[in-house]
Enzyme design. Structure first.
Site, PDB file in Angstrom:
ATOM      1  N   GLY A   3       0.811  -1.213   0.000  1.00  0.00           N
ATOM      2  CA  GLY A   3       0.000   0.000   0.000  1.00  0.00           C
ATOM      3  C   GLY A   3       0.850   1.273   0.000  1.00  0.00           C
ATOM      4  O   GLY A   3       0.422   2.308  -0.518  1.00  0.00           O
ATOM      5  N   GLU A  62       1.743   1.822  -3.468  1.00  0.00           N
ATOM      6  CA  GLU A  62       0.500   2.166  -4.181  1.00  0.00           C
ATOM      7  C   GLU A  62       0.098   3.614  -3.912  1.00  0.00           C
ATOM      8  O   GLU A  62      -0.454   4.285  -4.784  1.00  0.00           O
ATOM      9  CB  GLU A  62      -0.620   1.192  -3.778  1.00  0.00           C
ATOM     10  N   GLU A  80       2.779  -8.182  -1.488  1.00  0.00           N
ATOM     11  CA  GLU A  80       1.524  -8.776  -1.006  1.00  0.00           C
ATOM     12  C   GLU A  80       1.448 -10.280  -1.243  1.00  0.00           C
ATOM     13  O   GLU A  80       0.858 -11.014  -0.457  1.00  0.00           O
ATOM     14  CB  GLU A  80       0.319  -8.091  -1.675  1.00  0.00           C
TER      15      GLU A  80
HETATM   16  N1  3HC Z   1       1.417  -3.831   9.129  1.00  0.00           N
HETATM   17  C1  3HC Z   1       1.450  -3.978  10.469  1.00  0.00           C
HETATM   18  N2  3HC Z   1       2.588  -4.164  11.158  1.00  0.00           N
HETATM   19  C2  3HC Z   1       3.731  -4.211  10.467  1.00  0.00           C
HETATM   20  C3  3HC Z   1       3.769  -4.074   9.068  1.00  0.00           C
HETATM   21  C4  3HC Z   1       2.546  -3.871   8.393  1.00  0.00           C
HETATM   22  N3  3HC Z   1       2.487  -3.712   7.064  1.00  0.00           N
HETATM   23  N4  3HC Z   1       5.054  -4.170   8.654  1.00  0.00           N
HETATM   24  C5  3HC Z   1       5.783  -4.353   9.756  1.00  0.00           C
HETATM   25  N5  3HC Z   1       5.000  -4.367  10.859  1.00  0.00           N
HETATM   26  C6  3HC Z   1       5.424  -4.495  12.252  1.00  0.00           C
HETATM   27  C7  3HC Z   1       6.037  -5.863  12.535  1.00  0.00           C
HETATM   28  O1  3HC Z   1       5.042  -6.799  12.895  1.00  0.00           O
HETATM   29  C8  3HC Z   1       6.962  -5.563  13.681  1.00  0.00           C
HETATM   30  O2  3HC Z   1       6.188  -5.496  14.853  1.00  0.00           O
HETATM   31  P1  3HC Z   1       6.806  -5.970  16.260  1.00  0.00           P
HETATM   32  O3  3HC Z   1       7.993  -5.100  16.485  1.00  0.00           O
HETATM   33  O4  3HC Z   1       5.676  -5.756  17.196  1.00  0.00           O
HETATM   34  O5  3HC Z   1       7.171  -7.418  16.078  1.00  0.00           O
HETATM   35  C9  3HC Z   1       7.443  -4.138  13.373  1.00  0.00           C
HETATM   36  O6  3HC Z   1       6.488  -3.589  12.460  1.00  0.00           O
HETATM   37  C10 3HC Z   1       8.804  -4.063  12.718  1.00  0.00           C
HETATM   38  O7  3HC Z   1       8.819  -4.947  11.602  1.00  0.00           O
HETATM   39  P2  3HC Z   1      10.103  -5.858  11.280  1.00  0.00           P
HETATM   40  O8  3HC Z   1      10.571  -6.520  12.521  1.00  0.00           O
HETATM   41  O9  3HC Z   1       9.722  -6.690  10.121  1.00  0.00           O
HETATM   42  O10 3HC Z   1      11.156  -4.729  10.870  1.00  0.00           O
HETATM   43  P3  3HC Z   1      12.260  -4.731   9.753  1.00  0.00           P
HETATM   44  O11 3HC Z   1      12.946  -3.434   9.849  1.00  0.00           O
HETATM   45  O12 3HC Z   1      13.051  -5.990   9.811  1.00  0.00           O
HETATM   46  O13 3HC Z   1      11.467  -4.777   8.365  1.00  0.00           O
HETATM   47  C11 3HC Z   1       9.805  -4.113   6.760  1.00  0.00           C
HETATM   48  C12 3HC Z   1      10.673  -3.705   7.981  1.00  0.00           C
HETATM   49  C13 3HC Z   1      10.717  -4.370   5.561  1.00  0.00           C
HETATM   50  C14 3HC Z   1       8.864  -2.990   6.481  1.00  0.00           C
HETATM   51  C15 3HC Z   1       9.055  -5.422   7.114  1.00  0.00           C
HETATM   52  O14 3HC Z   1       8.381  -5.227   8.347  1.00  0.00           O
HETATM   53  C16 3HC Z   1       8.013  -5.832   6.112  1.00  0.00           C
HETATM   54  O15 3HC Z   1       8.343  -6.450   5.123  1.00  0.00           O
HETATM   55  N6  3HC Z   1       6.750  -5.520   6.391  1.00  0.00           N
HETATM   56  C17 3HC Z   1       5.625  -5.960   5.588  1.00  0.00           C
HETATM   57  C18 3HC Z   1       5.506  -5.187   4.311  1.00  0.00           C
HETATM   58  C19 3HC Z   1       4.321  -5.661   3.542  1.00  0.00           C
HETATM   59  O16 3HC Z   1       4.068  -6.821   3.389  1.00  0.00           O
HETATM   60  N7  3HC Z   1       3.539  -4.700   3.055  1.00  0.00           N
HETATM   61  C20 3HC Z   1       2.367  -5.015   2.309  1.00  0.00           C
HETATM   62  C21 3HC Z   1       1.227  -5.086   3.248  1.00  0.00           C
HETATM   63  S1  3HC Z   1      -0.244  -5.647   2.476  1.00  0.00           S
HETATM   64  C22 3HC Z   1      -0.808  -4.294   1.637  1.00  0.00           C
HETATM   65  O17 3HC Z   1      -0.192  -3.294   1.632  1.00  0.00           O
HETATM   66  C23 3HC Z   1      -2.130  -4.475   0.969  1.00  0.00           C
HETATM   67  C24 3HC Z   1      -2.383  -3.342   0.038  1.00  0.00           C
HETATM   68  O18 3HC Z   1      -2.094  -3.747  -1.272  1.00  0.00           O
HETATM   69  C25 3HC Z   1      -3.822  -2.901   0.093  1.00  0.00           C
END
Ligand code: 3HC
Length: 676
Positions: free
Chosen positions: A103, A106, A126
Site C-alpha cells: 500500500g 501504491e 503482497e
Molecule cells: N502492518 C502492520 N505491522 C507491520 C507491518 C505492516 N504492514 N510491517 C511491519 N509491521 C510491524 C512488525 O510486525 C513488527 O512489529 P513488532 O515489532 O511488534 O514485532 C514491526 O512492524 C517491525 O517490523 P520488522 O521486525 O519486520 O522490521 P524490519 O525493519 O526488519 O522490516 C519491513 C521492515 C521491511 C517494512 C518489514 O516489516 C516488512 O516487510 N513488512 C511488511 C511489508 C508488507 O508486506 N507490506 C504489504 C502489506 S499488504 C498491503 O499493503 C495491501 C495493500 O495492497 C492494500
C-alpha cells in the site's frame, strides 16, 4: 508544523506544503494514518504550489496495516486518500526512503512525481501474504515498468532498488543525502517549469503491448513458474490482474483487482500467510528474559567438525564477515570440508550471486586446526560432531578447560539432552543448543535449545547470532528431538506402520507432497541415507530399515532405497524394498489392506499435531506459532497452510483431530480439545 492528528503533520516551506507521516515502527497505513492523510490533503491551503509527502523514522509507508486485516473497516478508506492525492489541484511529490512496500508504493504511485533516497526500495510484497496489491498496484505498476517487469515484481514480491527504479521511470530523481530538501527542490522545479500533473493511471504507453501481443509472454511466464507457484492461489490471481491491466481500461482493471483481492483476503491461504508473518516476528521474543539480558559480542567463532553440518554452519558466519576456526581430528577431513565450502562459494559466484573476490574474502576468514586449543579465543564454539553422547561430553569437558571465560559453548545436537552435555562442564550457564538444519548454509531455521541452566544472556546471544546470520531462531526446551524432530518422530512412526498395513511408501510420499511438502517421509529417508545410525555388526533385522540395510539398500547414496534411482536421480518404487516390507508384514502377522489417501494424511499429520500440543503442555515451546515456524522453515510445511498448529486450528479442526486420535488409540493432549 501543525498536527493533523497524532501521526500526520502538515507544514510549509514557503509555497510548498509538506505532509509528514510519523507512525512508528514502519508507518503502516493504519486508520489513523489514513485519516491524517485525508485531513492533510483537505487542509492544504489554496496558495500551496505543490505538496511533498514524506515519512519520518526508518521508512516510507511499508504497506497497509496487516493487523487491521479481517477487522471491521474504520476511518478514511485508502482509495479516498489516493483519490485526494491523484486529483489534487497542484503537483504531489512522494519522497521515499527505506521501503515503499505494498500500500505504501501504491500511495506513492498516486503522486504525480516520485523522488527516492539512494537506498530506497520499492516493492509489492503482497503475494508473500497470500494477497495481491489491492489499492491499484496491479493496474498502475505495469503502466510504469511494463507488464513483464510488473508481473515479476507482483508474483515474487521482490523489491527494486533506487537505480533500477529510476531507469524504469518508477521514480523521477534519486536524492543523495537530504531527501526532504531534494524533494522540496524537485517540487519547486516542477512548479517553475509548469510540468503537468502526471497521473500514472492515464498513461498506457509503457505496458509493452496489448492483450494479443502479450499473450505469449503471459503463457511463458505461467509455464516457467508453474513449479514455484504450485499450491499457491495468490500468484495466479496476481497474474490475472496484470493481464487485466493490459486488456482493459484502467477502471475496469481496478474492478478485476478488487474482486481478486477480496477473494484472496477472505481465503484460508492468506490468513495462513499473514499468521506466518506475525509468527516469525513473535518467535524472536523470548519469554521471561530480564531486561538486562543483552546479547554478548560474538566476533570469532569456532566450529568442531568439518562435515556437512560443520561446513554449512561455518559458511553462515564467514558470509557475514565473522572469522571461523574449524577443528577436526584428521587433516583429510579438514581438507575435504574446506574444499566443499570453497566449492559452494564458487558455485554461488558462478551463478552471479557475488564476485570471485568475495569468495576469496570469505575463504580468507576461515582457519583450520587439528587442536581444540586453537579455539581458546573464540566467543562462540559450536560442536557439530555426530550424535553420540559420550563423544559430545568428552568434547565439552575439554572445551570447559580451554575456552576463554564467558565463551558460549553450543551443541548442534538434533536429539540429545543438552542438560547432560552441559553437566560435563563446570559452566552449564554458558551451554546452549544451536540446532541447524541441513544444508545449514541454506535452511533458515535455527532451534535454540534452552538448557535448565542456560543463562539469559547466553540464550539472548544465541538468538541474536541466529538473526545476524539470517536465520529464524525458535526457542525450544530440552526434550528428545526438541520441537521439530520430536514431531517428525511422531509422523515417521505412523508412516512406518502405514507401509506395513498396506500403503506403499510411494503412496505415503505422494499424499504428503500433494499436501504441499517438498518431499515425503520415505523420499526423505532415502535422501538422508537409510544407514544413518545403523551398523552391519549390530543389526538384528528387527525393523524394516534394518532389513533394507542388510539387503544393501542405503538410499540415494547407492541408488537403492525405498526407490531405485537412475543417474539423473529419477526415482521409481523399488520392488526389492516392497518385497522386504511385504515379507516383514507377513512375518509379524499384519493383515495388509487398501489404505485410502485421507487415512494416510490423517495418520501422518494428526499425531504430529498431538505431539505439538504435548510440547506446549510441557512448556517446551513458548507458543503454538513457534511450532508453525519450525515446521515451515525446517521441514517444508507449506507456508500457505500456516504450519501444523494453524492448520489444526483453522483447517482440519482441533476437535476433529482429537476425536480421530482417540479412535486411533492415541493418548490425546487436553489442549487439542480446549485450545492452545
Ligand atoms: N502492518 C502492520 N505491522 C507491520 C507491518 C505492516 N504492514 N510491517 C511491519 N509491521 C510491524 C512488525 O510486525 C513488527 O512489529 P513488532 O515489532 O511488534 O514485532 C514491526 O512492524 C517491525 O517490523 P520488522 O521486525 O519486520 O522490521 P524490519 O525493519 O526488519 O522490516 C519491513 C521492515 C521491511 C517494512 C518489514 O516489516 C516488512 O516487510 N513488512 C511488511 C511489508 C508488507 O508486506 N507490506 C504489504 C502489506 S499488504 C498491503 O499493503 C495491501 C495493500 O495492497 C492494500
Amino acid at each position: 508544523m501543525s498536527a493533523i492528528n497524532a501521526v500526520v503533520d502538515l507544514s510549509f516551506e514557503g509555497e510548498i506544503a509538506v505532509v509528514t507521516v510519523d507512525s512508528p515502527p514502519v508507518n503502516a497505513l493504519s486508520a489513523d494514518v489514513r485519516d491524517g492523510l485525508d485531513g492533510a490533503f483537505k487542509a492544504v491551503s489554496a496558495d500551496a504550489k505543490a505538496i511533498v509527502l514524506i515519512c519520518a523514522g526508518r521508512t516510507f509507508i511499508a504497506g497497509a496495516d496487516i493487523s487491521e486485516f479481517g477487522k471491521a473497516p474504520r476511518g478514511a478508506s485508502l482509495p479516498a486518500v489516493q483519490d485526494a492525492m491523484e486529483n489534487a489541484a497542484v503537483p504531489v511529490i512522494a519522497a521515499v526512503h527505506g521501503t515503499a512496500l505494498g500500500g505504501g508504493l501504491e500511495v506513492a504511485l498516486c503522486a504525480h512525481y516520485r523522488v527516492g533516497d539512494a537506498k530506497a526500495k520499492f516493492g509489492l510484497p503482497e503475494v508473500k501474504l497470500g494477497l495481491l496489491p489491492g489499492a491499484g498496484g496491479t493496474q498502475r505498476l505495469p503502466r510504469i515498468v511494463g507488464a513483464k517487469k510488473a508481473l515479476e515484481m507482483v508474483t515474487s514480491g521482490t523489491p527494486m532498488g533506487a537505480k533500477p527504479a529510476l531507469a524504469a521511470g518508477l521514480i523521477d530523481e534519486i536524492a543523495d543525502g537530504d531527501l526532504r530538501g531534494a524533494a522540496i527542490a524537485f517540487a519547486r522545479k516542477v512548479v517553475a517549469e509548469g510540468r503537468p500533473l502526471k497521473k500514472v493511471r492515464d498513461d498506457s504507453s509503457k505496458l509493452g503491448g496489448d492483450a494479443a501481443s502479450l499473450a505469449p509472454m503471459f503463457a511463458d511466464f505461467r509455464a516457467a513458474n508453474a513449479r514455484a507457484f504450485k499450491g499457491f492461489e495468490a500468484p495466479e490471481a496476481n497474474i490475472k490482474c496484470i493481464e487485466a491491466a493490459v486488456a482493459l481500461p484502467f477502471e475496469e482493471g481496478m474492478k478485476v483487482e478488487r474482486a481478486e483481492f477480496l477473494k484472496l483476503m477472505g481465503g484460508l491461504q492468506s490468513a495462513a500467510q499473514r499468521h506466518v508473518f506475525f509468527a516469525e516476528r513473535a518467535a524472536a521474543k523470548i519469554d521471561g528474559l530480564p531486561a538486562d539480558a543483552t546479547p554478548l559480542p560474538v566476533a570469532k567463532v569456532g566450529v568442531i567438525g568439518a562435515g556437512t553440518m560443520g561446513g554449512g554452519i561455518s559458511m553462515n558466519f564467514l558470509s557475514v564477515g565473522i572469522p571461523v576456526t574449524i577443528v577436526e581430528t584428521k587433516q583429510e577431513a579438514l581438507d575435504r570440508g574446506v574444499a566443499v565450502i570453497r566449492k559452494n562459494y564458487e558455485n554461488s559466484a558462478k551463478k552471479g550471486r557475488f564476485s570471485m573476490d568475495e569468495v576469496e574474502a570469505r575463504m580468507g576468514r576461515l582457519s583450520t586446526s587439528l587442536d581444540l586449543a586453537d579455539l581458546a579465543d573464540c566467543d562462540l564454539i559450536i560442536e557439530a560432531v555426530f550424535e553420540n553422547m559420550a563423544i559430545k561430553k568428552e568434547i565439552f569437558g575439554k572445551l570447559d578447560a580451554l575456552a576463554k571465560p564467558g565463551a558460549i559453548l553450543a551443541s548442534n545436537t538434533s536429539y540429545l539432552n543438552v542438560d547432560e552435555i552441559a553437566a560435563s562442564t563446570a559452566r552449564p550457564e554458558s551451554v546452549v543448543g544451536m540446532h541447524f538444519f541441513s544444508p545449514a548454509n541454506v535452511m533458515r531455521l535455527l532451534e535454540v535449545v534452552r538448557g535448565a541452566r542456560t543463562s539469559p544472556r547466553v540464550l539472548a546471544t544465541a538468538m541474536a547470532v541466529g538473526k545476524n546470520i539470517g536465520k529464524i531462531g525458535v526457542v525450544s526446551g530440552v526434550c528428545h528431538g526438541f520441537i521439530g524432530n520430536r514431531m517428525l518422530g511422531a509422523r515417521q512412526a505412523e508412516a512406518n506402520k502405514l507401509i506395513l498395513e498396506g500403503a506403499r511408501p510411494a503412496d505415503v510420499d505422494r499424499v504428503l507432497t500433494d499436501f504441499g511438502f517438498p518431499m515425503g517421509p520415505f523420499q526423505m529417508s532415502d535422501l538422508a541415507g537409510l544407514d544413518i545410525g545403523w551398523s552391519a555388526e549390530t543389526s538384528k533385522g528387527e525393523t524394516v530399515r534394518d532389513r533394507l540395510c542388510e539387503a544393501g539398500l542405503r538410499g540415494q547414496k547407492n541408488g537403492k532405497g525405498f526407490y531405485d534411482y537412475d543417474e539423473a536421480r529419477n526415482r521409481t518404487p523399488s520392488p526389492v524394498a516392497e518385497q522386504i516390507i511385504n515379507d516383514y508384514a507377513a512375518e509379524k502377522g499384519i493383515n495388509r489392506r487398501d489404505i485410502d489417501d485421507q487415512e494416510i494424511l490423517e495418520r501422518c499429520l494428526y499425531p504430529m499435531v498431538n505431539e505439538g500440543a504435548k510440547i506446549l503442555d510441557e512448556g517446551m515451546a513458548q507458543r503454538a506459532s513457534d511450532i508453525d515456524i519450525v515446521w515451515i522453515n525446517g521441514y517444508g510445511w507449506p507456508v500457505y497452510r500456516g504450519g501444523p498448529m494453524f492448520w489444526a486450528e483453522h483447517d482440519a479442526g482441533r476437535e476433529n483431530i482429537a476425536a480421530a486420535l482417540e479412535r486411533m488409540g492415541f493418548e490425546v493432549s487436553q489442549r487439542l480439545k480446549t485450545g492452545w
